[in-house]
Structures are given as structure tokens and as C-alpha cells.
Write a protein that holds these residues in place. Structure first.
Motif, mmCIF file in Angstrom:
data_model
loop_
_atom_site.group_PDB
_atom_site.id
_atom_site.type_symbol
_atom_site.label_atom_id
_atom_site.label_comp_id
_atom_site.label_asym_id
_atom_site.label_seq_id
_atom_site.Cartn_x
_atom_site.Cartn_y
_atom_site.Cartn_z
ATOM 1 N N PHE A 16 0.827 -1.211 0.000
ATOM 2 C CA PHE A 16 0.000 0.000 0.000
ATOM 3 C C PHE A 16 0.857 1.254 0.000
ATOM 4 O O PHE A 16 0.572 2.221 -0.706
ATOM 5 N N ARG A 17 1.921 1.257 0.780
ATOM 6 C CA ARG A 17 2.804 2.428 0.827
ATOM 7 C C ARG A 17 3.520 2.637 -0.508
ATOM 8 O O ARG A 17 3.764 3.760 -0.917
ATOM 9 N N PHE A 18 3.870 1.571 -1.175
ATOM 10 C CA PHE A 18 4.545 1.668 -2.473
ATOM 11 C C PHE A 18 3.557 2.079 -3.567
ATOM 12 O O PHE A 18 3.899 2.840 -4.467
ATOM 13 N N ALA A 19 2.319 1.595 -3.484
ATOM 14 C CA ALA A 19 1.324 1.863 -4.523
ATOM 15 C C ALA A 19 0.917 3.332 -4.544
ATOM 16 O O ALA A 19 0.642 3.879 -5.613
ATOM 17 N N GLY A 20 0.889 3.981 -3.394
ATOM 18 C CA GLY A 20 0.470 5.381 -3.346
ATOM 19 C C GLY A 20 1.274 6.280 -4.260
ATOM 20 O O GLY A 20 0.745 6.862 -5.217
ATOM 21 N N PRO A 21 2.578 6.419 -4.023
ATOM 22 C CA PRO A 21 3.378 7.292 -4.891
ATOM 23 C C PRO A 21 3.478 6.793 -6.335
ATOM 24 O O PRO A 21 3.525 7.591 -7.270
ATOM 25 N N SER A 22 3.511 5.476 -6.534
ATOM 26 C CA SER A 22 3.698 4.971 -7.896
ATOM 27 C C SER A 22 2.430 5.088 -8.738
ATOM 28 O O SER A 22 2.511 5.182 -9.961
ATOM 29 N N LEU A 23 1.281 5.088 -8.130
ATOM 30 C CA LEU A 23 0.028 5.193 -8.880
ATOM 31 C C LEU A 23 -0.564 6.597 -8.886
ATOM 32 O O LEU A 23 -1.599 6.832 -9.497
ATOM 33 N N ARG A 24 0.089 7.523 -8.219
ATOM 34 C CA ARG A 24 -0.453 8.885 -8.089
ATOM 35 C C ARG A 24 -0.726 9.543 -9.437
ATOM 36 O O ARG A 24 -1.744 10.193 -9.627
ATOM 37 N N THR A 25 0.170 9.357 -10.392
ATOM 38 C CA THR A 25 -0.002 10.005 -11.690
ATOM 39 C C THR A 25 -0.903 9.198 -12.622
ATOM 40 O O THR A 25 -1.414 9.736 -13.590
ATOM 41 N N ARG A 26 -1.115 7.939 -12.342
ATOM 42 C CA ARG A 26 -1.913 7.079 -13.223
ATOM 43 C C ARG A 26 -3.377 7.006 -12.833
ATOM 44 O O ARG A 26 -4.202 6.573 -13.634
ATOM 45 N N MET A 27 -3.694 7.403 -11.660
ATOM 46 C CA MET A 27 -5.052 7.215 -11.152
ATOM 47 C C MET A 27 -5.574 8.526 -10.571
ATOM 48 O O MET A 27 -4.844 9.207 -9.833
ATOM 49 N N GLN A 28 -6.798 8.864 -10.867
ATOM 50 C CA GLN A 28 -7.417 10.052 -10.315
ATOM 51 C C GLN A 28 -8.515 9.648 -9.338
ATOM 52 O O GLN A 28 -9.398 8.867 -9.688
ATOM 53 N N VAL A 29 -8.432 10.163 -8.131
ATOM 54 C CA VAL A 29 -9.455 9.884 -7.128
ATOM 55 C C VAL A 29 -10.468 11.017 -7.191
ATOM 56 O O VAL A 29 -10.094 12.198 -7.118
ATOM 57 N N PRO A 30 -11.746 10.687 -7.311
ATOM 58 C CA PRO A 30 -12.763 11.745 -7.358
ATOM 59 C C PRO A 30 -12.763 12.594 -6.083
ATOM 60 O O PRO A 30 -12.429 12.105 -4.998
ATOM 61 N N GLU A 31 -13.133 13.836 -6.230
ATOM 62 C CA GLU A 31 -13.134 14.775 -5.102
ATOM 63 C C GLU A 31 -14.058 14.298 -3.984
ATOM 64 O O GLU A 31 -13.755 14.453 -2.802
ATOM 65 N N ARG A 32 -15.183 13.718 -4.344
ATOM 66 C CA ARG A 32 -16.125 13.214 -3.333
ATOM 67 C C ARG A 32 -15.487 12.108 -2.490
ATOM 68 O O ARG A 32 -15.664 12.065 -1.278
ATOM 69 N N VAL A 33 -14.712 11.235 -3.113
ATOM 70 C CA VAL A 33 -14.034 10.162 -2.380
ATOM 71 C C VAL A 33 -12.986 10.753 -1.447
ATOM 72 O O VAL A 33 -12.822 10.284 -0.312
ATOM 73 N N ARG A 34 -12.282 11.773 -1.882
ATOM 74 C CA ARG A 34 -11.297 12.438 -1.012
ATOM 75 C C ARG A 34 -11.966 13.035 0.215
ATOM 76 O O ARG A 34 -11.486 12.875 1.335
ATOM 77 N N LYS A 35 -13.077 13.730 0.004
ATOM 78 C CA LYS A 35 -13.790 14.336 1.135
ATOM 79 C C LYS A 35 -14.310 13.272 2.088
ATOM 80 O O LYS A 35 -14.211 13.414 3.309
ATOM 81 N N LEU A 36 -14.869 12.205 1.526
ATOM 82 C CA LEU A 36 -15.400 11.139 2.373
ATOM 83 C C LEU A 36 -14.298 10.414 3.146
ATOM 84 O O LEU A 36 -14.510 9.988 4.284
ATOM 85 N N SER A 37 -13.126 10.281 2.557
ATOM 86 C CA SER A 37 -12.034 9.625 3.272
ATOM 87 C C SER A 37 -11.546 10.475 4.440
ATOM 88 O O SER A 37 -11.196 9.938 5.492
ATOM 89 N N VAL A 38 -11.544 11.787 4.284
ATOM 90 C CA VAL A 38 -11.165 12.672 5.394
ATOM 91 C C VAL A 38 -12.204 12.579 6.502
ATOM 92 O O VAL A 38 -11.870 12.454 7.689
ATOM 93 N N ILE A 39 -13.473 12.620 6.136
ATOM 94 C CA ILE A 39 -14.544 12.507 7.124
ATOM 95 C C ILE A 39 -14.506 11.138 7.793
ATOM 96 O O ILE A 39 -14.662 11.023 9.010
#
Length: 105
Positions: free
Chosen positions: A19-42
Motif C-alpha cells: 500500500f505504501r509503495f502503490a500510493g506514490p507509484s500510482l499517483r499520476t496514473r489514477m485520479q481519485v474523485p473529489e467526493r471520495v477524497r472528502k469522504l475519506s477525510v470525514i
């Protein structure tokens, strides 16, 4: 039993690394929707609140008494007021200890 424990630790360590390796390596290949970002913070805030509430109110399977939740409440107020971490921890422990010394369960 020890062998199973070591296997479980190794699997969890490998999963954590993946999981730690996948984050930086997939950052440019994958877009997380804004709603998912907000829900993950909440979701993280809700999970942290649930852990704090459970640990503050329960001692095993029974109610922890009133001293422990009041100490956690003092810590919460001090953290909200942006007190230094050491002051927050020592104040919460001191309040809890003094209330227990006074006879409050």
C-alpha cells in the motif's frame, strides 16, 4: 502457534509495504474523485472519534467511571486550544489521577 503468528506478521508487513509503495507509484496514473477524497477525510475523523470514545468510556466490557472520560475531555479541550502535546497528556493524566484520588471511579 508461533509459526502462524510469524506468517500473519509477514503478510501484514507485505500488505503495508504494498500500500505504501502503490500510493506514490500510482499517483499520476489514477485520479481519485473529489467526493471520495472528502469522504475519506470525514471517515478518518469518524474512526478516530469512535476509538477515542470507546477508550474513554469503556474499561474492558464495563463503564470506565467518570474520572477517565473527564480526563479525556480535558485533553480534548487543551488540544482544541492548541496546547503543546506534553501539556495535553500530562494534564489529562493529572486530572484523571486527582479525580480517582478524590474517590471518583
Amino acid at each position: 502457534m508461533t509459526g502462524q503468528l510469524l506468517i500473519a506478521i509477514a503478510v501484514l508487513a507485505a500488505g503495508t509495504f504494498a500500500f505504501r509503495f502503490a500510493g506514490p507509484s500510482l499517483r499520476t496514473r489514477m485520479q481519485v474523485p473529489e467526493r471520495v477524497r472528502k469522504l475519506s477525510v470525514i471517515g478518518a475523523a469518524v474512526l478516530l472519534s469512535a476509538v477515542v470514545a470507546t477508550n474513554a468510556l469503556m474499561d474492558g466490557h464495563s463503564f470506565a467511571g467518570y474520572a477517565k472520560p473527564l480526563g479525556v475531555a480535558v485533553a480534548g479541550v487543551l488540544a482544541w486550544r492548541k496546547a503543546p502535546f506534553l501539556v495535553v497528556v500530562v494534564s489529562a493524566a493529572l486530572v484523571t489521577a486527582l479525580l480517582r484520588l478524590a474517590g471518583l471511579p
